[in-house]
Design a protein around this motif. Structure first.
Motif, PDB file in Angstrom:
ATOM      1  N   UNK A  70       0.925  -1.189  -0.009  1.00  0.00           N
ATOM      2  CA  UNK A  70      -0.130  -0.064   0.029  1.00  0.00           C
ATOM      3  C   UNK A  70       0.898   1.193   0.024  1.00  0.00           C
ATOM      4  N   UNK A  71       2.032   1.254   0.707  1.00  0.00           N
ATOM      5  CA  UNK A  71       2.795   2.412   0.779  1.00  0.00           C
ATOM      6  C   UNK A  71       3.520   2.717  -0.395  1.00  0.00           C
ATOM      7  N   UNK A  72       3.793   1.496  -1.172  1.00  0.00           N
ATOM      8  CA  UNK A  72       4.461   1.630  -2.540  1.00  0.00           C
ATOM      9  C   UNK A  72       3.429   2.199  -3.522  1.00  0.00           C
ATOM     10  N   UNK A  73       2.352   1.873  -3.384  1.00  0.00           N
ATOM     11  CA  UNK A  73       1.349   2.198  -4.466  1.00  0.00           C
ATOM     12  C   UNK A  73       1.201   3.618  -4.008  1.00  0.00           C
ATOM     13  N   UNK A  74       1.011   4.084  -2.972  1.00  0.00           N
ATOM     14  CA  UNK A  74       0.872   5.566  -2.558  1.00  0.00           C
ATOM     15  C   UNK A  74       1.766   6.243  -3.162  1.00  0.00           C
ATOM     16  N   UNK A  75       3.133   5.832  -2.866  1.00  0.00           N
ATOM     17  CA  UNK A  75       4.279   6.798  -3.112  1.00  0.00           C
ATOM     18  C   UNK A  75       4.426   6.814  -4.612  1.00  0.00           C
ATOM     19  N   UNK A  76       4.098   5.834  -5.609  1.00  0.00           N
ATOM     20  CA  UNK A  76       4.262   5.638  -6.698  1.00  0.00           C
ATOM     21  C   UNK A  76       3.375   6.308  -7.646  1.00  0.00           C
ATOM     22  N   UNK A  77       2.112   6.219  -6.924  1.00  0.00           N
ATOM     23  CA  UNK A  77       0.973   7.135  -7.708  1.00  0.00           C
ATOM     24  C   UNK A  77       1.214   8.612  -7.351  1.00  0.00           C
ATOM     25  N   UNK A  78       1.500   8.983  -6.284  1.00  0.00           N
ATOM     26  CA  UNK A  78       1.691  10.271  -6.088  1.00  0.00           C
ATOM     27  C   UNK A  78       3.090  10.926  -7.016  1.00  0.00           C
ATOM     28  N   UNK A  79       4.024  10.095  -7.479  1.00  0.00           N
ATOM     29  CA  UNK A  79       5.163  10.257  -8.141  1.00  0.00           C
ATOM     30  C   UNK A  79       4.678  10.552  -9.625  1.00  0.00           C
ATOM     31  N   UNK A  80       3.714   9.566  -9.988  1.00  0.00           N
ATOM     32  CA  UNK A  80       3.230   9.687 -11.383  1.00  0.00           C
ATOM     33  C   UNK A  80       2.158  10.675 -11.578  1.00  0.00           C
TER      34      UNK A  80
END
Length: 162
Positions: free
Chosen positions: A85-95
């Protein structure tokens, strides 16, 4: 698209958290495979051999009592799930996904009452720092989303007048 410093800091925090939780989850899984009960007993023994404080005995008892395969498996699944979940959050913000701030606000904000309770009942500096950090992430992203919403409404209002 330019990402401000605050969002970049949140991205770094979420991705670092994902990596650390994945490592912790992998370690828990390793402990389960190697034998959770034996590992807990060994850890308690090492603690008692090297620490002579009163709390060491209580900690050793807690380690042995909680070091069952079921408990450690649960911790492994929980750690790995939160890492994803944390990875999805970070990568979605980055994208730059439009829904990413909302995902972070909901996922992080949902646990704030529990974190506040833990800070009051069993305060430690780590709990307090994490609570403040997570609260700051939620407030920062909510303010950014509200600002974008006001700007979009202002632009939309101008386009309807012409």
């Amino acid at each position: 698209m330019k990402v401000d410093f605050g969002v970049r800091a949140i991205i770094a925090y979420k991705l670092l958290k994902a990596v650390l939780e994945a490592l912790l989850g992998a370690w828990f899984a390793y402990v389960v495979v190697r034998g959770a009960e034996a590992g807990a007993a060994t850890l308690a023994e090492v603690l008692l051999e090297h620490v002579t404080r009163n709390w060491a005995l209580a900690a050793a008892r807690l380690i042995v009592k909680g070091g069952t395969s079921g408990h450690i498996t649960f911790l492994a699944v929980l750690s790995l799930g939160d890492a994803v979940l944390s990875a999805i959050e970070g990568l979605a913000l980055r994208a730059g996904r439009w829904w990413a701030p909302w995902l972070v606000v909901i996922a992080t904000g949902a646990l704030l009452p529990w974190e506040a309770f833990e800070c009051v009942v069993r305060p430690t500096w780590i709990r307090v720092v994490l609570f403040i950090l997570n609260l700051a992430v939620v407030v920062y992203l909510l303010r950014g989303v509200a600002r974008e919403h006001r700007q979009a409404r202002a632009v939309d209002g101008l386009s309807h007048r012409t």
